[in-house]
Design an enzyme around this catalytic site. Sequence first.
Site, PDB file in Angstrom:
ATOM      1  N   GLU A  33      -5.118   6.659  -1.712  1.00 58.31           N
ATOM      2  CA  GLU A  33      -4.876   7.109  -0.339  1.00 58.31           C
ATOM      3  C   GLU A  33      -4.416   8.558  -0.212  1.00 58.31           C
ATOM      4  OE1 GLU A  33      -2.403   4.465   1.875  1.00 58.31           O
ATOM      5  OE2 GLU A  33      -3.726   2.764   1.607  1.00 58.31           O
TER       6      GLU A  33
ATOM      7  N   GLU B 244      -7.157  -2.575  -1.239  1.00 57.03           N
ATOM      8  CA  GLU B 244      -5.862  -3.057  -0.748  1.00 57.03           C
ATOM      9  C   GLU B 244      -6.049  -3.659   0.638  1.00 57.03           C
ATOM     10  OE1 GLU B 244      -2.477  -0.456  -0.442  1.00 57.03           O
ATOM     11  OE2 GLU B 244      -2.786   0.330  -2.460  1.00 57.03           O
TER      12      GLU B 244
HETATM   13  C1  BGC Z   1      -0.152   1.922  -0.318  1.00 56.71           C
HETATM   14  C2  BGC Z   1       0.809   0.944  -0.968  1.00 56.71           C
HETATM   15  C3  BGC Z   1       1.741   0.401   0.090  1.00 56.71           C
HETATM   16  C4  BGC Z   1       0.915  -0.370   1.096  1.00 56.71           C
HETATM   17  C5  BGC Z   1       1.714  -1.025   2.201  1.00 56.71           C
HETATM   18  C6  BGC Z   1      -0.682   1.452   0.995  1.00 56.71           C
HETATM   19  O1  BGC Z   1      -0.680   2.542   1.862  1.00 56.71           O
HETATM   20  O2  BGC Z   1      -1.174   2.240  -1.206  1.00 56.71           O
HETATM   21  O3  BGC Z   1       1.470   1.592  -2.001  1.00 56.71           O
HETATM   22  O4  BGC Z   1       2.764  -0.375  -0.445  1.00 56.71           O
HETATM   23  O5  BGC Z   1       0.026   0.512   1.711  1.00 56.71           O
HETATM   24  O6  BGC Z   1       2.356  -0.095   2.978  1.00 56.71           O
END
Ligand code: BGC
Length: 479
Positions: free
Chosen positions: A197, A390
Site C-alpha cells: 500500500e 488483504e
Molecule cells: C494494512 C495493514 C492494516 C490493515 C487494517 C492495511 O492498510 O496493510 O497493515 O493492519 O490495512 O487497517
Amino acid sequence: MNRRQAIQSTAALAGSFFLPKPLAKLFLEAGFTKQDFGPNFKWGVATASYQIEGAWQEDGKSPSVWDTFAHGKKNIKTGENADVGCDFYHRYASDLELLKALNFKVFRFSLGWPRLLPQGTGKANQKGIDFYNRVIDKCLELGLEPWPTLYHWDLPQVLEDKGGWTNRDVLNWFSEYTQLVAKSYGDRVQNWMVLNEPFAFTTLGYMVGWHAPGKKGLRNYLPAVHHTALVQAESGRILRSELPKTANLGTTFSCSFLEPKFNAEKHVRAAKRMDALLNRLFVEPLVGMGYPTDTLPFLRKIEEKYAQPGDMERMKFDYDFIGIQNYFRVIGKRSFTTPVLWANEHSAKKRHVPADQITDMGWEVTPDGIRQSLKQFAAYPGIKKIIVTENGAAFPDMVENGAVHDPLRVKFYEDYLAKVLQAKREGVPVEGYFCWSFLDNFEWAEGFRPRFGLVYVDYETKERVVKDSGKWFQEFLKD
Ligand code: BGC
C-alpha cells in the site's frame, strides 16, 4: 449504550444463533463453495513484520521507523508499542502449524528490512536472514506457500535519519535490499510482493503525519510519492532479473471505490479527485500512464521539481500480478473548503448505518465496493492477474468459555467473498484471496485495540484462540 457495547450485544445475540448451526449449513447459506473459485485459486492469510513479530531488538535487529514512532509520546492512541506484540518471532513454528490446521495454503508475511540490514545498507545480519529462513522452511515443510512482501512500512530508522522516502537515495538503498532478499530466499520463494500500500504509507507517514515517521506537508509528500513510485517498478525489475525462472512478482495497492454523495457536478468532481488520490496515484505510473495530473494538477510539481529525465519510463513495470487491498468504499462530497472523505464512523452514523455494519475501525461494511474496485483495477492496460492480498474487519471480540464468537466477521467474509466471486464471474482475473489477518495484531496508530484476526491473541499470555471465523474458513477450505 455506546457503539462498542451495541456491537458486542449484537454479536453476543447473533452468537447464540451462530453456535448451534452446523458450519456446513452456513456455507449453503453463503451460496458458494471453495470449488466455485476454481482449483488454482490461492487462499491465504496476510500479516506484516512490525505488526506480529515482536523481538524488536533481538538478534541484531535495529529500530525501524515504527519502533521509534511507537515509543514516541502520544503517537499511538493506546500508548502501546509492538516491542513484543504477538511474539511471532518466537512462536512462528506453532503459529504456522495452526495456519496449516485452518486449511490455508498461503502465508503472506513481510520481511523486516532492519532485521536483515541493520544499517539499512551494507553488512547483512545473518541472524535476521536465518529467522526468515526458518519461517520459509517451516512453511515448505508444512506444504504452505511463503509469500513475502519486501516492504510493509518498517523502514530502518537509520535510513529515515537520512530523509527516508524523501531522499532519492532510497532507490539505491532499496535496490541493495532487494538484491539481498532475492539472493537469500530466491531458491525457495516463488511468489513476491514488493510494496504494501504505497498510498497509505506515503500519505499517512509523509503528508498527514499520523503514521511513522510522522512527517507532514507537500514538501515531504511529493518526493516520497515519487521515490516510492520509482522503487515500486525498480525493485520488480531487479527481482525479475535476479530470479528469471521462478518468480511470480507482484506489488499491492490499497483501494476504495468512490461514489459521489450527490449526483451534482461539483460532488462528482470531488469524488473524482478523491479517486485519483486514493486509487490511481500509484497504479497509473506503474502501467505507463504517469501520475493522474489531469485530475490532480498539484502532482505536476513532482514532474517539475523531483523527477529526473527518464523517470516516467522507469516507473513502468509489468508485474505478473497486482494485489488489491480493500476494506470499504468511500463516498465523496464537495465541501466549502476541501473535498471530504465520507468513509468514517461519523458519516456512517449520520447516514443511519446500523451499528453491526460499522467495524471497530469505524469503517462501514460495503461488500460491493470490493467488486467495483476489482473491476476498476482490472480495467488498466497490462493487468494480467489480481490477488486480493488483504481484506478483513475488526470487531470487538471476547473470549467466552474458551471460544470467540464473531458472527459479524463471518458475515463480513461471506458477503465480501460473494462479491469477489461475482467479479470473477464478470471476467475479472482474480486468482486469490488473503484474509487480513491471521492473528490479532498491532493496528498501527490504533494500538492493539482493533482485532482483525481469524485467531484471537491474548496479549498477556500470548495464548491463541481460533475464532468462529477461523473455524468457518477451516471448514470452507477443507479439501
Ligand atoms: C494494512 C495493514 C492494516 C490493515 C487494517 C492495511 O492498510 O496493510 O497493515 O493492519 O490495512 O487497517
